[in-house]
Design a protein around this motif. Structure first.
Motif, PDB file in Angstrom:
ATOM      1  N   MET A   1       0.850  -1.172   0.000  1.00 33.10           N
ATOM      2  CA  MET A   1       0.000   0.000   0.000  1.00 33.10           C
ATOM      3  C   MET A   1       0.892   1.230   0.000  1.00 33.10           C
ATOM      4  SD  MET A   1      -3.017   0.978   2.681  1.00 33.10           S
ATOM      5  CE  MET A   1      -4.078  -0.290   2.011  1.00 33.10           C
ATOM      6  N   ILE A   2       0.602   2.141  -0.907  1.00 33.30           N
ATOM      7  CA  ILE A   2       1.358   3.380  -1.042  1.00 33.30           C
ATOM      8  C   ILE A   2       0.399   4.560  -0.879  1.00 33.30           C
ATOM      9  CG2 ILE A   2       2.801   4.768  -2.578  1.00 33.30           C
ATOM     10  CD1 ILE A   2       4.076   2.124  -1.686  1.00 33.30           C
TER      11      ILE A   2
ATOM     12  N   HIS B   1       7.856   6.664   5.319  1.00 33.19           N
ATOM     13  CA  HIS B   1       8.889   6.306   4.343  1.00 33.19           C
ATOM     14  C   HIS B   1       8.735   7.146   3.084  1.00 33.19           C
ATOM     15  CE1 HIS B   1       9.933   2.873   6.820  1.00 33.19           C
ATOM     16  NE2 HIS B   1       8.653   2.556   6.871  1.00 33.19           N
ATOM     17  N   ALA B   2       9.851   7.480   2.473  1.00 29.40           N
ATOM     18  CA  ALA B   2       9.836   8.299   1.257  1.00 29.40           C
ATOM     19  C   ALA B   2       9.059   7.647   0.122  1.00 29.40           C
ATOM     20  CB  ALA B   2      11.258   8.595   0.811  1.00 29.40           C
TER      21      ALA B   2
ATOM     22  N   PRO C   1       4.104   2.768   8.242  1.00 28.80           N
ATOM     23  CA  PRO C   1       2.857   3.238   8.834  1.00 28.80           C
ATOM     24  C   PRO C   1       2.530   4.663   8.425  1.00 28.80           C
ATOM     25  CG  PRO C   1       4.606   3.412  10.447  1.00 28.80           C
ATOM     26  CD  PRO C   1       5.207   2.770   9.217  1.00 28.80           C
ATOM     27  N   TYR C   2       1.269   5.040   8.718  1.00 28.37           N
ATOM     28  CA  TYR C   2       0.775   6.369   8.388  1.00 28.37           C
ATOM     29  C   TYR C   2       0.227   7.050   9.627  1.00 28.37           C
ATOM     30  CZ  TYR C   2       0.696   4.133   3.815  1.00 28.37           C
ATOM     31  OH  TYR C   2       1.037   3.446   2.693  1.00 28.37           O
ATOM     32  N   GLU C   3       0.418   8.360   9.693  1.00 26.84           N
ATOM     33  CA  GLU C   3      -0.241   9.171  10.707  1.00 26.84           C
ATOM     34  C   GLU C   3      -1.550   9.638  10.079  1.00 26.84           C
ATOM     35  OE1 GLU C   3       0.765  13.481  12.034  1.00 26.84           O
ATOM     36  OE2 GLU C   3       2.078  12.094  13.131  1.00 26.84           O
TER      37      GLU C   3
ATOM     38  N   ALA D   1       0.329  17.527  -2.965  1.00 25.22           N
ATOM     39  CA  ALA D   1       1.649  18.056  -3.301  1.00 25.22           C
ATOM     40  C   ALA D   1       2.488  16.976  -3.959  1.00 25.22           C
ATOM     41  CB  ALA D   1       2.340  18.545  -2.028  1.00 25.22           C
ATOM     42  N   PRO D   2       3.483  17.355  -4.749  1.00 21.72           N
ATOM     43  CA  PRO D   2       4.393  16.360  -5.317  1.00 21.72           C
ATOM     44  C   PRO D   2       5.081  15.566  -4.214  1.00 21.72           C
ATOM     45  CG  PRO D   2       4.726  18.501  -6.331  1.00 21.72           C
ATOM     46  CD  PRO D   2       3.772  18.693  -5.180  1.00 21.72           C
ATOM     47  N   PRO D   3       5.487  14.319  -4.479  1.00 18.77           N
ATOM     48  CA  PRO D   3       6.068  13.459  -3.438  1.00 18.77           C
ATOM     49  C   PRO D   3       7.271  14.060  -2.730  1.00 18.77           C
ATOM     50  CG  PRO D   3       5.688  12.225  -5.460  1.00 18.77           C
ATOM     51  CD  PRO D   3       5.377  13.661  -5.756  1.00 18.77           C
ATOM     52  N   ASP D   4       8.105  14.864  -3.402  1.00 18.90           N
ATOM     53  CA  ASP D   4       9.292  15.408  -2.755  1.00 18.90           C
ATOM     54  C   ASP D   4       8.970  16.475  -1.715  1.00 18.90           C
ATOM     55  OD1 ASP D   4       8.452  17.103  -4.802  1.00 18.90           O
ATOM     56  OD2 ASP D   4      10.460  17.911  -5.112  1.00 18.90           O
ATOM     57  N   GLU D   5       7.722  16.942  -1.658  1.00 19.11           N
ATOM     58  CA  GLU D   5       7.325  17.935  -0.666  1.00 19.11           C
ATOM     59  C   GLU D   5       6.582  17.302   0.510  1.00 19.11           C
ATOM     60  OE1 GLU D   5       5.259  21.225  -2.348  1.00 19.11           O
ATOM     61  OE2 GLU D   5       6.519  21.244  -4.125  1.00 19.11           O
ATOM     62  N   ALA D   6       6.524  15.986   0.540  1.00 19.09           N
ATOM     63  CA  ALA D   6       5.792  15.283   1.595  1.00 19.09           C
ATOM     64  C   ALA D   6       6.497  15.419   2.937  1.00 19.09           C
ATOM     65  CB  ALA D   6       5.621  13.812   1.235  1.00 19.09           C
ATOM     66  N   ARG D   7       5.712  15.417   3.993  1.00 22.62           N
ATOM     67  CA  ARG D   7       6.261  15.468   5.363  1.00 22.62           C
ATOM     68  C   ARG D   7       6.422  14.030   5.849  1.00 22.62           C
ATOM     69  NH1 ARG D   7       4.448  16.140  11.074  1.00 22.62           N
ATOM     70  NH2 ARG D   7       2.433  15.334  10.442  1.00 22.62           N
ATOM     71  N   HIS D   8       7.617  13.698   6.284  1.00 22.91           N
ATOM     72  CA  HIS D   8       7.893  12.353   6.777  1.00 22.91           C
ATOM     73  C   HIS D   8       8.151  12.421   8.272  1.00 22.91           C
ATOM     74  CE1 HIS D   8       8.260  11.007   2.658  1.00 22.91           C
ATOM     75  NE2 HIS D   8       9.035  12.048   2.429  1.00 22.91           N
ATOM     76  N   PHE D   9       7.915  11.316   8.936  1.00 21.19           N
ATOM     77  CA  PHE D   9       8.254  11.226  10.357  1.00 21.19           C
ATOM     78  C   PHE D   9       9.108  10.000  10.544  1.00 21.19           C
ATOM     79  CE2 PHE D   9       4.284   8.912   9.925  1.00 21.19           C
ATOM     80  CZ  PHE D   9       4.498   7.776  10.656  1.00 21.19           C
ATOM     81  N   SER D  10       9.799   9.946  11.654  1.00 21.43           N
ATOM     82  CA  SER D  10      10.660   8.785  11.918  1.00 21.43           C
ATOM     83  C   SER D  10      10.404   8.249  13.298  1.00 21.43           C
ATOM     84  CB  SER D  10      12.121   9.153  11.773  1.00 21.43           C
ATOM     85  OG  SER D  10      12.432  10.284  12.547  1.00 21.43           O
TER      86      SER D  10
END
Length: 74
Positions: A1-2, A30-31, A36-38, A65-74
């Motif tokens: 799932m993406i 993940h990029a 998981p997702y918030e 937004a385009p994928p490169d502007e996505a907010r990621h968490f770790s």
């Protein structure tokens, strides 16, 4: 799932009487868009971290937004 930020996630009930839940993905871990997702749930406004299962599906946000502007968490 993406998934991407802004997509909706829909969880279908797995038992008789279970309600469908719909939320908006607010962060991905993940990029590549893998879980998981918030998620901010539309029914109560709460935010949770989920690892979606077979009962889940993603509905794309047409204005995301385009994928490169996505907010990621770790």
């Amino acid at each position: 799932m993406i998934a991407r930020i802004g997509d909706r996630i829909v969880l279908e009930g797995t038992h008789l009487g279970d309600a469908r839940r719909v939320g908006v993905i607010t962060a991905v871990s993940h990029a590549d868009g893998g879980p998981p997702y918030e998620v901010r749930w539309l029914d109560d406004g709460r935010t949770t971290l989920i690892f979606p299962g077979a009962e889940a599906r993603i509905e794309r946000d047409a204005d995301q937004a385009p994928p490169d502007e996505a907010r990621h968490f770790s």
